[in-house]
Design an enzyme around this catalytic site. Structure first.
Site, short mmCIF file in Angstrom:
data_model
loop_
_atom_site.label_atom_id
_atom_site.label_comp_id
_atom_site.label_asym_id
_atom_site.label_seq_id
_atom_site.Cartn_x
_atom_site.Cartn_y
_atom_site.Cartn_z
N THR A 1 -24.93 5.27 -4.01
CA THR A 1 -26.17 5.27 -4.77
C THR A 1 -26.34 6.64 -5.43
O THR A 1 -26.06 7.68 -4.83
CB THR A 1 -27.40 4.98 -3.90
OG1 THR A 1 -27.52 5.96 -2.87
CG2 THR A 1 -27.30 3.59 -3.27
N ASP B 1 -25.64 5.25 0.94
CA ASP B 1 -26.95 5.50 0.35
C ASP B 1 -27.24 6.99 0.46
O ASP B 1 -27.81 7.46 1.45
CB ASP B 1 -28.01 4.67 1.06
CG ASP B 1 -29.33 4.63 0.30
OD1 ASP B 1 -29.41 5.31 -0.75
OD2 ASP B 1 -30.25 3.94 0.74
N ALA B 2 -26.82 7.74 -0.55
CA ALA B 2 -27.01 9.19 -0.55
C ALA B 2 -27.81 9.65 -1.76
O ALA B 2 -28.26 10.79 -1.79
CB ALA B 2 -25.66 9.90 -0.53
N LYS B 3 -27.98 8.79 -2.76
CA LYS B 3 -28.81 9.06 -3.95
C LYS B 3 -28.51 10.43 -4.55
O LYS B 3 -29.41 11.19 -4.90
CB LYS B 3 -30.29 8.92 -3.61
CG LYS B 3 -30.68 7.51 -3.16
CD LYS B 3 -32.17 7.40 -2.90
CE LYS B 3 -32.56 5.99 -2.46
NZ LYS B 3 -32.08 5.66 -1.10
N ARG B 4 -27.24 10.73 -4.73
CA ARG B 4 -26.85 12.01 -5.29
C ARG B 4 -27.09 12.05 -6.79
O ARG B 4 -26.97 11.04 -7.48
CB ARG B 4 -25.38 12.30 -4.98
CG ARG B 4 -25.03 12.43 -3.49
CD ARG B 4 -25.84 13.53 -2.84
NE ARG B 4 -25.28 13.92 -1.55
CZ ARG B 4 -25.87 13.73 -0.37
NH1 ARG B 4 -27.05 13.14 -0.32
NH2 ARG B 4 -25.29 14.12 0.75
#
Length: 281
Positions: free
Chosen positions: A127, A97-100
């Site tokens: 993510t 879960d890094a939402k890059r």
């Protein structure tokens, strides 16, 4: 010569054998304190190791939140690397879960950080944020296809602020969130048993019947437990797509630490509640 087995196929198998539960690894300062741990690298390492030991051999997915490791610098990243490797060795799929989200070579570098098999942080999925335009994710999509990994794209998130972007209506009459779901359906077209390109869709959003959630891919659903949604809510929120939902529980499980047995029992309770809810559809 065939390539690596796609993430969607591996996820479908894990969900069918272990149940669809995703347990978050979110070692924020308040939770470390609840566990009686110091807010330092030693506390971080103890926390992460305990969660992996408790549930990685029995849940389908573990989802470490990269930010809580990054805040400790290189030593925190080393703990994250070890946690990812240990979780995958125990049989859990790891969604980072890094939402890059970025463009061009920068997006490619983010993808390589988490989706290239040679990376120390190699995970099963990542993510990502599409709000520089869905096309900006192209380097990550290409690498995911090549490496047999997956993406979870922010589409309909449960945070109140998300609506000003995700529910905005485009000139063609479709909302931005619906547009993202459409892109993902196109990515997954023809894939069996499940595509590798999923959406993040909050379990707290209520009736989503106006959206086509049948993207032939997984739907990562935060919000079960501490955020107020329950397993029993899933069929009403996701409708026929509920079989492809991966409900994420973080605090609902983690608050039972630092005892391995208590963590394991909490995860198994949530998993059973989710199985029962999904079976009713």
């Amino acid at each position: 010569m065939s390539g690596p087995e796609p993430f969607g196929a591996r996820l479908r198998r894990a969900m069918d054998t272990r149940g669809p539960l995703c347990v978050g690894i979110d070692p924020h300062a308040a939770l470390l304190a609840e566990w009686g741990l110091n807010d330092d690298v030693a506390g971080l390492e103890r926390f992460s190791r305990t969660v992996v030991e408790a549930v990685a051999d029995r849940v389908a997915v573990l989802k470490p939140q990269s930010a809580f490791f990054e805040r400790f610098g290189s030593r925190g990243i080393a703990v994250l690397e070890a946690s990812v490797a240990q979780a995958r060795e125990a049989g859990a799929l790891v969604v980072m879960d890094a939402k890059r989200g970025d463009i061009g070579s920068t997006m490619a570098a983010y993808a390589e950080s988490f989706l290239h098999p040679d990376s120390p942080l190699f995970s099963d999925a990542l993510t990502v944020s599409p709000y520089l335009g869905y096309g900006s994710l192209s380097p990550a999509v290409a690498l995911a296809r090549e490496s047999g990994t997956g993406l979870f794209v922010l589409a309909l998130t449960s945070n109140a602020e998300g609506g000003e972007v995700q529910h905005a209506v485009r000139a063609d009459g479709r909302s931005v969130g619906a547009t993202m779901l459409g892109h993902l359906a196109a990515e997954n077209a023809g894939e069996t048993p499940l595509g590798s390109f999923g959406a993040v869709v909050g379990a707290t959003l209520g009736d989503l019947s106006s959206y086509d959630l049948d993207i032939n891919g997984p739907l990562l659903a935060p919000g079960i437990g501490a955020q107020g949604a329950t397993a029993a809510d899933l069929p009403a929120v996701f409708g026929p797509a509920v079989r492809n939902v991966v409900p994420n529980v973080s605090r609902g499980v983690l608050r039972h630490g630092a005892d391995v047995v208590a963590l394991r029992d909490a995860a198994e309770r949530f998993a059973e509640e989710i199985r029962t809810a999904v079976a009713t559809v």
